[in-house]
Scaffold this active site. Structure first.
Site, PDB file in Angstrom:
ATOM      1  N   ARG A   1      28.805 -24.666  45.391  1.00  0.00           N
ATOM      2  CA  ARG A   1      29.655 -25.225  44.337  1.00  0.00           C
ATOM      3  C   ARG A   1      30.612 -24.136  43.826  1.00  0.00           C
ATOM      4  O   ARG A   1      30.194 -23.007  43.597  1.00  0.00           O
ATOM      5  CB  ARG A   1      28.806 -25.764  43.183  1.00  0.00           C
ATOM      6  CG  ARG A   1      28.031 -27.019  43.558  1.00  0.00           C
ATOM      7  CD  ARG A   1      27.117 -27.454  42.437  1.00  0.00           C
ATOM      8  NE  ARG A   1      26.043 -26.501  42.209  1.00  0.00           N
ATOM      9  CZ  ARG A   1      25.182 -26.583  41.189  1.00  0.00           C
ATOM     10  NH1 ARG A   1      25.283 -27.551  40.308  1.00  0.00           N
ATOM     11  NH2 ARG A   1      24.221 -25.688  41.053  1.00  0.00           N
TER      12      ARG A   1
ATOM     13  N   CYS B   1      27.704 -23.320  37.258  1.00  0.00           N
ATOM     14  CA  CYS B   1      27.485 -23.124  35.820  1.00  0.00           C
ATOM     15  C   CYS B   1      28.684 -22.498  35.105  1.00  0.00           C
ATOM     16  O   CYS B   1      29.328 -23.159  34.300  1.00  0.00           O
ATOM     17  CB  CYS B   1      26.242 -22.274  35.603  1.00  0.00           C
ATOM     18  SG  CYS B   1      24.766 -22.990  36.360  1.00  0.00           S
TER      19      CYS B   1
ATOM     20  N   LYS C   1      23.448 -21.448  24.714  1.00  0.00           N
ATOM     21  CA  LYS C   1      23.571 -21.487  26.168  1.00  0.00           C
ATOM     22  C   LYS C   1      25.029 -21.362  26.613  1.00  0.00           C
ATOM     23  O   LYS C   1      25.356 -20.534  27.465  1.00  0.00           O
ATOM     24  CB  LYS C   1      22.956 -22.785  26.703  1.00  0.00           C
ATOM     25  CG  LYS C   1      23.103 -22.988  28.185  1.00  0.00           C
ATOM     26  CD  LYS C   1      22.507 -21.827  28.967  1.00  0.00           C
ATOM     27  CE  LYS C   1      22.945 -21.846  30.410  1.00  0.00           C
ATOM     28  NZ  LYS C   1      22.117 -22.662  31.242  1.00  0.00           N
TER      29      LYS C   1
ATOM     30  N   PHE D   1      27.402  -7.168  34.990  1.00  0.00           N
ATOM     31  CA  PHE D   1      28.486  -8.159  34.943  1.00  0.00           C
ATOM     32  C   PHE D   1      29.851  -7.505  34.769  1.00  0.00           C
ATOM     33  O   PHE D   1      30.765  -8.063  34.171  1.00  0.00           O
ATOM     34  CB  PHE D   1      28.222  -9.247  33.893  1.00  0.00           C
ATOM     35  CG  PHE D   1      27.410 -10.362  34.498  1.00  0.00           C
ATOM     36  CD1 PHE D   1      26.098 -10.141  34.879  1.00  0.00           C
ATOM     37  CD2 PHE D   1      27.977 -11.607  34.753  1.00  0.00           C
ATOM     38  CE1 PHE D   1      25.355 -11.133  35.494  1.00  0.00           C
ATOM     39  CE2 PHE D   1      27.249 -12.610  35.372  1.00  0.00           C
ATOM     40  CZ  PHE D   1      25.931 -12.375  35.733  1.00  0.00           C
TER      41      PHE D   1
ATOM     42  N   PHE E   1      17.936 -20.311  30.854  1.00  0.00           N
ATOM     43  CA  PHE E   1      18.883 -19.232  31.156  1.00  0.00           C
ATOM     44  C   PHE E   1      18.695 -18.650  32.555  1.00  0.00           C
ATOM     45  O   PHE E   1      19.188 -17.566  32.844  1.00  0.00           O
ATOM     46  CB  PHE E   1      18.733 -18.110  30.116  1.00  0.00           C
ATOM     47  CG  PHE E   1      18.914 -18.583  28.697  1.00  0.00           C
ATOM     48  CD1 PHE E   1      20.191 -18.818  28.188  1.00  0.00           C
ATOM     49  CD2 PHE E   1      17.820 -18.825  27.882  1.00  0.00           C
ATOM     50  CE1 PHE E   1      20.370 -19.276  26.884  1.00  0.00           C
ATOM     51  CE2 PHE E   1      17.994 -19.280  26.573  1.00  0.00           C
ATOM     52  CZ  PHE E   1      19.265 -19.510  26.077  1.00  0.00           C
TER      53      PHE E   1
ATOM     54  N   GLU F   1      20.440 -18.395  39.488  1.00  0.00           N
ATOM     55  CA  GLU F   1      20.119 -18.724  40.872  1.00  0.00           C
ATOM     56  C   GLU F   1      19.907 -17.406  41.617  1.00  0.00           C
ATOM     57  O   GLU F   1      20.538 -16.395  41.315  1.00  0.00           O
ATOM     58  CB  GLU F   1      21.232 -19.547  41.508  1.00  0.00           C
ATOM     59  CG  GLU F   1      21.248 -20.945  40.940  1.00  0.00           C
ATOM     60  CD  GLU F   1      22.341 -21.832  41.519  1.00  0.00           C
ATOM     61  OE1 GLU F   1      22.788 -21.588  42.642  1.00  0.00           O
ATOM     62  OE2 GLU F   1      22.746 -22.763  40.811  1.00  0.00           O
TER      63      GLU F   1
ATOM     64  N   ASP G   1      12.664 -37.696  40.057  1.00  0.00           N
ATOM     65  CA  ASP G   1      14.093 -37.711  40.356  1.00  0.00           C
ATOM     66  C   ASP G   1      14.405 -39.034  41.038  1.00  0.00           C
ATOM     67  O   ASP G   1      13.573 -39.555  41.792  1.00  0.00           O
ATOM     68  CB  ASP G   1      14.463 -36.533  41.271  1.00  0.00           C
ATOM     69  CG  ASP G   1      15.942 -36.207  41.210  1.00  0.00           C
ATOM     70  OD1 ASP G   1      16.282 -35.122  40.709  1.00  0.00           O
ATOM     71  OD2 ASP G   1      16.755 -37.040  41.659  1.00  0.00           O
TER      72      ASP G   1
ATOM     73  N   GLY H   1      31.798 -17.979  40.482  1.00  0.00           N
ATOM     74  CA  GLY H   1      31.785 -19.357  40.980  1.00  0.00           C
ATOM     75  C   GLY H   1      30.476 -19.998  40.593  1.00  0.00           C
ATOM     76  O   GLY H   1      29.842 -19.602  39.617  1.00  0.00           O
TER      77      GLY H   1
ATOM     78  N   THR I   1      22.309 -27.994  30.179  1.00  0.00           N
ATOM     79  CA  THR I   1      23.382 -27.393  29.371  1.00  0.00           C
ATOM     80  C   THR I   1      24.296 -28.514  28.886  1.00  0.00           C
ATOM     81  O   THR I   1      24.904 -29.215  29.700  1.00  0.00           O
ATOM     82  CB  THR I   1      24.181 -26.391  30.232  1.00  0.00           C
ATOM     83  OG1 THR I   1      23.271 -25.422  30.736  1.00  0.00           O
ATOM     84  CG2 THR I   1      25.271 -25.711  29.421  1.00  0.00           C
TER      85      THR I   1
HETATM   86  C1  UGA Z   1      24.569 -18.227  35.317  1.00  0.00           C
HETATM   87  C2  UGA Z   1      24.002 -17.351  34.188  1.00  0.00           C
HETATM   88  O1  UGA Z   1      24.010 -15.971  34.613  1.00  0.00           O
HETATM   89  C3  UGA Z   1      22.571 -17.769  33.872  1.00  0.00           C
HETATM   90  O2  UGA Z   1      22.064 -17.001  32.789  1.00  0.00           O
HETATM   91  C4  UGA Z   1      22.583 -19.259  33.475  1.00  0.00           C
HETATM   92  O3  UGA Z   1      21.279 -19.732  33.178  1.00  0.00           O
HETATM   93  C5  UGA Z   1      23.145 -20.071  34.638  1.00  0.00           C
HETATM   94  O4  UGA Z   1      24.476 -19.609  34.921  1.00  0.00           O
HETATM   95  C6  UGA Z   1      23.165 -21.508  34.233  1.00  0.00           C
HETATM   96  O5  UGA Z   1      23.964 -21.873  33.364  1.00  0.00           O
HETATM   97  O6  UGA Z   1      22.318 -22.284  34.692  1.00  0.00           O
HETATM   98  P1  UGA Z   1      24.308 -18.239  37.972  1.00  0.00           P
HETATM   99  O7  UGA Z   1      25.396 -19.272  37.968  1.00  0.00           O
HETATM  100  O8  UGA Z   1      23.067 -18.476  38.777  1.00  0.00           O
HETATM  101  O9  UGA Z   1      23.789 -17.983  36.466  1.00  0.00           O
HETATM  102  O10 UGA Z   1      24.936 -16.896  38.516  1.00  0.00           O
HETATM  103  P2  UGA Z   1      25.424 -15.509  37.908  1.00  0.00           P
HETATM  104  O11 UGA Z   1      24.496 -14.455  38.329  1.00  0.00           O
HETATM  105  O12 UGA Z   1      25.753 -15.630  36.480  1.00  0.00           O
HETATM  106  O13 UGA Z   1      26.780 -15.304  38.729  1.00  0.00           O
HETATM  107  C7  UGA Z   1      27.870 -16.199  38.537  1.00  0.00           C
HETATM  108  C8  UGA Z   1      29.058 -15.761  39.353  1.00  0.00           C
HETATM  109  O14 UGA Z   1      29.613 -14.566  38.801  1.00  0.00           O
HETATM  110  C9  UGA Z   1      28.782 -15.459  40.820  1.00  0.00           C
HETATM  111  O15 UGA Z   1      29.794 -16.057  41.603  1.00  0.00           O
HETATM  112  C10 UGA Z   1      28.849 -13.944  40.897  1.00  0.00           C
HETATM  113  O16 UGA Z   1      29.279 -13.489  42.154  1.00  0.00           O
HETATM  114  C11 UGA Z   1      29.881 -13.644  39.829  1.00  0.00           C
HETATM  115  N1  UGA Z   1      29.795 -12.269  39.276  1.00  0.00           N
HETATM  116  C12 UGA Z   1      28.674 -11.877  38.614  1.00  0.00           C
HETATM  117  C13 UGA Z   1      30.870 -11.406  39.413  1.00  0.00           C
HETATM  118  O17 UGA Z   1      31.914 -11.772  39.988  1.00  0.00           O
HETATM  119  N2  UGA Z   1      30.793 -10.153  38.878  1.00  0.00           N
HETATM  120  C14 UGA Z   1      29.687  -9.718  38.220  1.00  0.00           C
HETATM  121  O18 UGA Z   1      29.677  -8.566  37.761  1.00  0.00           O
HETATM  122  C15 UGA Z   1      28.604 -10.594  38.084  1.00  0.00           C
END
Ligand code: UGA
Length: 435
Positions: free
Chosen positions: A331, A262, A206, A251, A147, A150, A30, A259, A121
């Site tokens: 973020r 991603c 993706k 979900f 995929f 976090e 990096d 938020g 991505t």
């Molecule tokens: C997301 C995808 O879930 C991963 O599969 C993907 O690899 C990643 O982006 C990426 O592109 O690198 P992530 O951003 O870590 O992962 O988090 P998520 O678990 O998807 O949650 C995203 C947001 O949605 C959070 O703010 C969470 O609070 C919100 N959320 C999730 C809801 O408001 N309701 C739900 O039912 C689920």
């Protein structure tokens, strides 16, 4: 196998340590020397369950090295590009500066026949644009989207749902990349499907996955608004519709929206790229997905304002600055966006979070005043707003907090609290789409 990983953010650092843990020799590069030094000394620059132990263990094993010098990757037969693709400041498009810079810095140092596998991505078409450069440098390009979530990054990398290879249209190059990726992922391939395809499909998988997840969240949030208006309960509704296997329960948690680094930027970049391709209208609905998400924050602010009879001069405690629990990533943080709207309405806001304090300090200029613990954050508060469903917030004792606040008003922005318990302790409780 000798591997390199370019970029040591959440994705790259976890990928590097995980690959070392399954027996590969990994050099992670990096240009951020501070980050490299921290990781090399065994200090994780972010909060990710299980990562600290894995990092120390793989550093001790001698199979993981961090460097800011691209010359150190020369022996690797497989290089992963894991740099960030944030939203451009001037448009909805993805900013590919880091991808092109990483590939440009890497190529002069690769050995003949080395495979460069993109994990970042990217908008569809990026891999075919990059392939010529990689081939001219004597390498082979593949696209291998990641995929991981976090908060579950180590687990998702060790036990992925699926592994996707986007391969060259040239059969010889495709064969080289396939063999090299199979060798790398051998420890995972016994327990997960491996899907082989062209570059464009791999890139689109993706963004389509993230767009689907965002749409699912905004769908339930839109329905939560109808539940609010009709006096219905979205948590019961989600449970009931989720029992239909075609819909699924995950979900479908209504709240203050998605938020992070991603989902928000990926739906915008996906629309932007579709418009470039002349099919922008096909993804117009993603503008609504984005708008519903924004409206969840605005509705939260409006509900608190109505409960308090105005925001000016009120003190509000926002619980949660990380965009999700078990992370310190701020973020596109729903909690911080809400804090900013509350402040704009004249409230003074205390923001607290179990993990994101240092990240907020580094971030600078965020809304609200950061207060280290819940107890201190809620002292004298006119309202408490839960923005991130950390386990320790779910377990808060409403009777104990009642003695600290000025008014017992709670907005549960993740439907994570037990309304009956809070009401029994004298609180006015409001959730999202919840009677
Ligand atoms: C997301 C995808 O879930 C991963 O599969 C993907 O690899 C990643 O982006 C990426 O592109 O690198 P992530 O951003 O870590 O992962 O988090 P998520 O678990 O998807 O949650 C995203 C947001 O949605 C959070 O703010 C969470 O609070 C919100 N959320 C999730 C809801 O408001 N309701 C739900 O039912 C689920």
């Amino acid at each position: 196998m000798k591997l390199s990983v370019i970029g040591v953010g959440y994705l790259g650092a976890v990928h590097a340590a995980t690959m070392a843990s399954v027996g590969h020799d990994v050099v992670a590069v990096d240009s951020d020397e501070g980050r490299v030094a921290a990781l090399a000394s065994g200090t994780a620059p972010f909060v990710e369950p299980g990562f600290d132990g894995l990092l120390r263990q793989t550093l001790d094993s001698g199979r993981l090295h961090f460097t800011a010098d691209y010359r150190d990757v020369a022996e690797a037969g497989l290089h992963f590009i894991a740099v960030g693709t944030p939203q451009r400041p001037d448009s909805h498009a993805a900013d590919l500066t880091h991808v092109y810079a990483a590939v440009g810095s890497l190529l002069p140092h690769i050995r003949p026949g080395a495979v460069v596998a993109g994990k970042s991505t990217v908008p569809v078409g990026t891999a075919s644009d990059l392939e010529g450069r990689v081939v001219r440098a004597g390498g082979v390009l593949a696209w291998n989207p990641e995929f991981l979530r976090e908060g579950f990054a180590v687990r998702d990398t060790l036990k992925p749902d699926r592994i996707v290879y986007g391969l060259s249209a040239d059969a010889g190059r495709a064969g080289v990349a396939l063999a090299r990726l199979d060798e790398c992922y051998a420890p995972m391939l016994s327990s997960c499907p491996r899907l082989i395809m062209d570059f464009a499909t791999a890139e689109l998988i993706k963004v389509a996955a993230n767009a689907f997840l965002a749409t699912k969240i905004s769908f339930i949030n839109a329905v939560s608004q109808v539940c609010d208006a009709a006096g219905a309960d979205v948590t019961l509704l989600a449970e009931a519709i989720g029992l239909d296997e075609r819909i699924g329960r995950r979900f479908l948690r209504a709240g203050v929206g998605f938020g992070g680094g991603c989902l928000p930027k990926d739906i915008r970049a996906f629309r932007d790229r579709a418009a470039d391709l002349g099919v922008g209208e096909a993804l117009d609905f993603l503008a609504d997905v984005d708008a519903v998400n924004d409206s969840q924050r605005t509705r939260a602010v409006r509900t608190v304002r109505d409960l308090l009879g105005g925001l000016a001069g009120r003190r509000i405690a926002v619980l949660g600055a990380a965009f999700k629990p078990d992370s310190d990533d701020v973020r596109t943080s729903p909690g911080l966006l809400i804090a900013a709207e509350l402040e704009a309405g004249g409230a003074s806001v205390a923001v607290t979070d179990p993990a994101a304090g240092p990240a907020l300090e580094a971030h600078g200029g965020h809304a609200g005043e950061f207060v280290a613990g819940v107890q201190d954050a809620v002292v004298g508060a006119d309202a408490v707003l839960l923005a991130t469903e950390w386990e320790e917030y779910r377990r808060l004792d409403p009777a104990q907090l009642a003695g600290l606040v000025r008014r017992r008003v709670v907005f549960d922005g993740r439907n994570a609290l037990d309304p009956a318990r809070w009401k029994a302790a004298g609180w006015t409780y409001r959730g999202v789409g919840r009677r």
